[in-house]
Design an enzyme around this catalytic site. Structure first.
Site: not given
Length: 188
Positions: A140, A151
């Protein structure tokens, strides 16, 4: 009926890779900062495939992440179509999971974290989220200079490109290039 014969070169290589499974735990553990990683069936399968030139990932991947160099690539038909791009992976205690057969399972262009707050105290924005591992692990938009909570942070333009390129079911490989090289050379 099959008669016992000498193993073919492919079978010999597969047996060496399988025998290496116990040894690779130590190699991967060192390369990943003490986190032991056993050679899974997915890893063994990946090691039997050719690498995408210039990456530490096999030709079956649609996205490749190298935790050692903090770089990532998008891949189509065994060829790099974007990258290497800079990334930031998980920080101490929140490391990005390693895997050879992670799969894209959800995409959300305007995702907002339900777990983490941004610098302003509000839920953290996760634009162009492409989820590929349990626990909400995704590619992301984010600061590729700041460690994540597991992430893969990409700058906004790269995050959008990953969002547009990757489809549900696409394979993601997150690896340590050093551990991959050691595993492949030992398996020969």
């Amino acid at each position: 009926m099959d008669t016992p014969t000498a193993a073919t070169p492919d079978r010999q290589r597969t047996r060496r890779i399988a025998a290496l499974a116990l040894g690779i735990t130590a190699v991967a553990g060192v390369a990943l900062g003490g986190t032991a990683v056993a050679a899974s069936p997915a890893a063994l399968a990946a090691w039997s495939q050719p690498l995408v030139p210039g990456t530490p990932c096999s030709i079956t991947a649609s996205a490749c992440v190298d935790l050692d160099t903090q770089r990532s690539w998008l891949i189509t038909d065994g060829k790099v179509v974007r990258g290497p791009v800079p990334i930031a992976s998980g920080g101490q205690g929140r490391e990005t999971p390693v895997g050879h057969s992670l799969r894209v399972y959800r995409k959300e262009a305007t995702h907002v974290s339900q777990e983490f707050l941004g610098a302003d105290g509000r839920p953290a924005q996760m634009p162009w989220s492409v989820f590929f591992e349990d626990g909400g692990i995704a590619f992301h938009g984010g600061d590729p200079e700041r460690a994540s909570a597991g992430c893969i942070h990409l700058d906004d333009a790269d995050a959008r490109a990953y969002f547009e390129h990757l489809q549900i079911g696409d394979q993601v490989q997150v690896v340590s290039a050093a551990a991959e090289a050691a595993a492949r050379s030992s398996a020969r």
